[in-house]
Motif scaffolding. Structure first.
Motif, PDB file in Angstrom:
ATOM      1  N   ARG A  62      -4.363  -2.791  -0.004  1.00 56.23           N
ATOM      2  CA  ARG A  62      -5.308  -3.180   0.671  1.00 56.23           C
ATOM      3  C   ARG A  62      -3.973  -4.775   1.493  1.00 56.23           C
ATOM      4  O   ARG A  62      -4.558  -4.719   1.814  1.00 56.23           O
ATOM      5  CB  ARG A  62      -6.276  -3.794   0.371  1.00 56.23           C
ATOM      6  CG  ARG A  62      -5.778  -4.774  -1.266  1.00 56.23           C
ATOM      7  CD  ARG A  62      -6.956  -5.036  -1.962  1.00 56.23           C
ATOM      8  NE  ARG A  62      -6.496  -5.941  -2.645  1.00 56.23           N
ATOM      9  CZ  ARG A  62      -6.125  -6.080  -4.175  1.00 56.23           C
ATOM     10  NH1 ARG A  62      -5.892  -4.936  -4.733  1.00 56.23           N
ATOM     11  NH2 ARG A  62      -5.697  -6.852  -4.392  1.00 56.23           N
ATOM     12  N   VAL A  63      -3.245  -4.558   1.249  1.00 55.33           N
ATOM     13  CA  VAL A  63      -2.075  -5.598   1.645  1.00 55.33           C
ATOM     14  C   VAL A  63      -1.169  -5.142   2.609  1.00 55.33           C
ATOM     15  O   VAL A  63       0.364  -6.222   2.245  1.00 55.33           O
ATOM     16  CB  VAL A  63      -1.766  -7.063   0.228  1.00 55.33           C
ATOM     17  CG1 VAL A  63      -2.970  -7.490   0.320  1.00 55.33           C
ATOM     18  CG2 VAL A  63      -1.076  -6.245  -0.730  1.00 55.33           C
ATOM     19  N   GLY A  64      -0.916  -3.794   2.241  1.00 52.45           N
ATOM     20  CA  GLY A  64       0.466  -3.213   3.141  1.00 52.45           C
ATOM     21  C   GLY A  64       1.198  -1.995   2.239  1.00 52.45           C
ATOM     22  O   GLY A  64       1.262  -1.962   0.988  1.00 52.45           O
ATOM     23  N   PRO A  65       1.950  -1.957   2.867  1.00 51.81           N
ATOM     24  CA  PRO A  65       2.723  -0.223   1.815  1.00 51.81           C
ATOM     25  C   PRO A  65       3.357  -0.770   0.909  1.00 51.81           C
ATOM     26  O   PRO A  65       3.761  -2.307   0.573  1.00 51.81           O
ATOM     27  CB  PRO A  65       3.907   0.070   3.620  1.00 51.81           C
ATOM     28  CG  PRO A  65       3.427  -0.167   4.544  1.00 51.81           C
ATOM     29  CD  PRO A  65       2.805  -1.651   4.268  1.00 51.81           C
ATOM     30  N   LEU A  66       3.839  -0.012  -0.262  1.00 55.80           N
ATOM     31  CA  LEU A  66       4.028  -0.186  -1.320  1.00 55.80           C
ATOM     32  C   LEU A  66       5.721   0.735  -2.054  1.00 55.80           C
ATOM     33  O   LEU A  66       4.617   1.154  -1.594  1.00 55.80           O
ATOM     34  CB  LEU A  66       3.542  -0.962  -2.486  1.00 55.80           C
ATOM     35  CG  LEU A  66       4.059  -0.668  -3.834  1.00 55.80           C
ATOM     36  CD1 LEU A  66       4.483  -1.673  -4.118  1.00 55.80           C
ATOM     37  CD2 LEU A  66       2.761  -0.511  -5.344  1.00 55.80           C
ATOM     38  N   ALA A  67       6.306   0.864  -2.193  1.00 56.35           N
ATOM     39  CA  ALA A  67       7.597   0.596  -2.516  1.00 56.35           C
ATOM     40  C   ALA A  67       8.048   0.683  -4.177  1.00 56.35           C
ATOM     41  O   ALA A  67       7.816  -0.278  -4.285  1.00 56.35           O
ATOM     42  CB  ALA A  67       9.109   0.929  -2.262  1.00 56.35           C
ATOM     43  N   HIS A  68       7.110   1.554  -4.516  1.00 58.34           N
ATOM     44  CA  HIS A  68       7.142   1.909  -6.847  1.00 58.34           C
ATOM     45  C   HIS A  68       7.889   2.747  -6.936  1.00 58.34           C
ATOM     46  O   HIS A  68       8.515   3.595  -6.675  1.00 58.34           O
ATOM     47  CB  HIS A  68       5.870   1.026  -6.856  1.00 58.34           C
ATOM     48  CG  HIS A  68       4.480   1.079  -6.478  1.00 58.34           C
ATOM     49  ND1 HIS A  68       4.026   2.471  -7.257  1.00 58.34           N
ATOM     50  CD2 HIS A  68       4.764   2.403  -5.508  1.00 58.34           C
ATOM     51  CE1 HIS A  68       3.134   3.296  -7.125  1.00 58.34           C
ATOM     52  NE2 HIS A  68       3.203   3.801  -6.094  1.00 58.34           N
ATOM     53  N   ALA A  69       8.073   2.679  -8.816  1.00 63.14           N
ATOM     54  CA  ALA A  69       8.451   3.539  -9.236  1.00 63.14           C
ATOM     55  C   ALA A  69       8.259   3.327 -10.950  1.00 63.14           C
ATOM     56  O   ALA A  69       7.904   2.656 -11.258  1.00 63.14           O
ATOM     57  CB  ALA A  69      10.279   3.740  -9.268  1.00 63.14           C
ATOM     58  N   ARG A  70       8.347   4.870 -11.469  1.00 62.59           N
ATOM     59  CA  ARG A  70       8.424   4.921 -12.864  1.00 62.59           C
ATOM     60  C   ARG A  70       9.647   5.522 -13.629  1.00 62.59           C
ATOM     61  O   ARG A  70      10.518   6.259 -12.944  1.00 62.59           O
ATOM     62  CB  ARG A  70       6.650   5.229 -12.895  1.00 62.59           C
ATOM     63  CG  ARG A  70       6.436   5.898 -14.693  1.00 62.59           C
ATOM     64  CD  ARG A  70       5.911   6.482 -15.136  1.00 62.59           C
ATOM     65  NE  ARG A  70       6.038   7.617 -14.901  1.00 62.59           N
ATOM     66  CZ  ARG A  70       6.957   8.046 -15.896  1.00 62.59           C
ATOM     67  NH1 ARG A  70       7.283   8.318 -16.715  1.00 62.59           N
ATOM     68  NH2 ARG A  70       7.375   9.611 -15.150  1.00 62.59           N
ATOM     69  N   LEU A  71      10.229   4.346 -14.212  1.00 61.61           N
ATOM     70  CA  LEU A  71      11.164   4.963 -14.761  1.00 61.61           C
ATOM     71  C   LEU A  71      10.835   5.168 -16.418  1.00 61.61           C
ATOM     72  O   LEU A  71       9.769   4.881 -17.304  1.00 61.61           O
ATOM     73  CB  LEU A  71      12.141   3.407 -15.545  1.00 61.61           C
ATOM     74  CG  LEU A  71      13.806   4.249 -15.900  1.00 61.61           C
ATOM     75  CD1 LEU A  71      14.508   4.613 -15.032  1.00 61.61           C
ATOM     76  CD2 LEU A  71      14.388   2.629 -16.594  1.00 61.61           C
ATOM     77  N   GLY A  72      11.070   6.706 -16.916  1.00 57.16           N
ATOM     78  CA  GLY A  72      10.772   7.059 -18.384  1.00 57.16           C
ATOM     79  C   GLY A  72      11.640   6.311 -19.046  1.00 57.16           C
ATOM     80  O   GLY A  72      11.791   5.818 -18.946  1.00 57.16           O
ATOM     81  N   LYS A  99      15.946   1.315  -0.835  1.00 57.87           N
ATOM     82  CA  LYS A  99      16.461   2.481   0.057  1.00 57.87           C
ATOM     83  C   LYS A  99      14.874   3.216   0.504  1.00 57.87           C
ATOM     84  O   LYS A  99      15.276   3.115   1.733  1.00 57.87           O
ATOM     85  CB  LYS A  99      17.661   3.423  -0.023  1.00 57.87           C
ATOM     86  CG  LYS A  99      17.843   4.332   0.601  1.00 57.87           C
ATOM     87  CD  LYS A  99      18.371   5.694   0.427  1.00 57.87           C
ATOM     88  CE  LYS A  99      18.566   7.151   1.499  1.00 57.87           C
ATOM     89  NZ  LYS A  99      19.743   7.674   1.114  1.00 57.87           N
ATOM     90  N   ASN A 100      14.464   3.320  -0.328  1.00 60.95           N
ATOM     91  CA  ASN A 100      12.940   3.918   0.162  1.00 60.95           C
ATOM     92  C   ASN A 100      12.374   2.699   0.840  1.00 60.95           C
ATOM     93  O   ASN A 100      11.689   3.393   1.693  1.00 60.95           O
ATOM     94  CB  ASN A 100      12.254   4.492  -0.836  1.00 60.95           C
ATOM     95  CG  ASN A 100      11.130   5.225  -0.962  1.00 60.95           C
ATOM     96  OD1 ASN A 100      11.227   6.350   0.263  1.00 60.95           O
ATOM     97  ND2 ASN A 100      10.201   5.191  -1.836  1.00 60.95           N
ATOM     98  N   ALA A 101      12.706   1.986  -0.057  1.00 60.26           N
ATOM     99  CA  ALA A 101      11.322   0.544   1.973  1.00 60.26           C
ATOM    100  C   ALA A 101      12.308   0.583   2.380  1.00 60.26           C
ATOM    101  O   ALA A 101      11.724   0.795   3.721  1.00 60.26           O
ATOM    102  CB  ALA A 101      11.431  -0.877   0.369  1.00 60.26           C
ATOM    103  N   ILE A 102      13.046   0.320   2.608  1.00 64.62           N
ATOM    104  CA  ILE A 102      13.556   0.635   4.246  1.00 64.62           C
ATOM    105  C   ILE A 102      13.817   2.045   4.714  1.00 64.62           C
ATOM    106  O   ILE A 102      13.436   1.128   6.156  1.00 64.62           O
ATOM    107  CB  ILE A 102      15.318   0.464   3.506  1.00 64.62           C
ATOM    108  CG1 ILE A 102      15.551  -0.371   3.798  1.00 64.62           C
ATOM    109  CG2 ILE A 102      16.220   0.713   5.484  1.00 64.62           C
ATOM    110  CD1 ILE A 102      15.407  -2.492   4.109  1.00 64.62           C
TER     111      ILE A 102
END
Length: 292
Positions: A126-136, A151-154
């Motif tokens: 709701r506040v904008g795009p998000l680049a994120h991840a989950r580490l095992g 890099k994904n965010a760029i």
């Protein structure tokens, strides 16, 4: 040109993610990158809707071809990480990817293969795009994953009208932290007035100074020990680092998080007012000069 700001702290629990989410809700045309991949939690506040997901391959691990294996056991004897069982089965979580077993196997029955270590997401909030991840669980390639999230965010900025990337960095001073601050325009350190808070602030400032990155500081819960707060302010002044704001001990962040809201969205409160004032100062920094 898109600006980048990283929010970090010397230790966990200082309010780093709370402020990252708050700044995202105040910023105009911002994208968030949750680079605290070992304990990512921005999604708990922002309820993202995933638009894409990619597997993240960490370091390579060994794999035994049972058809070629003669069960001589040399690989098990030479594995210093005890990653190979008596049945000659390799535990992918224990294998360190050194490759010794591939070199000493007389049958050439062992190869190195890619190993899934987590997942990378692109999402909308709701506040904008998000680049994120989950580490095992138990994976140790956090620095590499942080670099891939950035890099994904760029790449995502080209699909949206983005002026700023706000990075929620990991605590500490390790390789994941270095990966989250390298090349950014501003580092925002959140600390607290305690012995460990002071010590960790010194360590983090040494890192940002080494990389010559413009750095500012916020003291959270400043009123739990105003003597230590004064020492932190004096230390920063001597280092030429601006303390851009002080936040009081408050239950507002906890209440807002339970409602899955930022402190700005929660309700009218003085805590939010202090964060807003701090954001205006951040946006006016020479290294950012943002519209707000």
């Amino acid at each position: 040109m898109v600006k980048q700001m990283t929010v970090i702290s010397g230790k966990g629990g200082t309010g780093k993610t709370t402020l990252t989410a708050a700044f995202a809700s105040l910023a105009t045309n911002a994208l968030m990158a949750d680079c605290d991949v070992d304990a990512a939690d921005l999604h708990l506040i922002l309820k993202p809707e995933s638009t894409s997901k990619l597997d993240f391959n960490g370091m390579e691990v060994a794999s035994i071809n049972k058809e070629k294996c003669s069960a001589c056991g040399i690989c098990r004897e030479r594995c210093r990480f005890n990653a190979i069982s008596k049945e000659l089965i390799i535990d992918e979580h224990t294998c360190e990817g050194c490759g010794v077993c591939t070199l000493i196997c007389p049958e050439d029955a062992i190869i190195m293969k890619e190993h899934k270590a987590g997942e990378i997401y692109r999402s909308i909030t709701r506040v904008g795009p998000l680049a994120h991840a989950r580490l095992g669980i138990g994976e140790e390639t956090g620095g590499k994953l942080v670099s891939m999230v950035r890099k994904n965010a760029i790449e995502m900025t080209s699909m949206h009208d983005i002026d700023l990337i706000i990075i929620d960095g990991p605590p500490g001073i390790g390789c994941s932290v270095i990966a989250s601050i390298s090349g950014v325009d501003l580092v925002f350190i959140v600390t607290e007035p305690s012995i460990s808070g002071m010590h960790d602030l010194e360590r983090v400032l040494e890192v940002t100074t080494h990389f010559e990155i413009k750095t500012i500081v916020c003291i959270n819960k400043y009123d739990i020990n105003e003597q230590k707060t004064a020492l932190i302010e004096e230390y920063c002044r001597n280092k030429g680092v601006e303390v851009i704001g002080k936040l009081p001990l408050s239950d507002i962040p906890m209440k807002a998080m339970l409602k899955r809201k930022t402190v700005i969205e929660y309700e009218d409160n003085s805590f939010a007012g202090t964060v807003i004032d701090m954001w205006h100062k951040i946006a006016s920094c020479d290294s950012l000069k943002l519209k707000y």
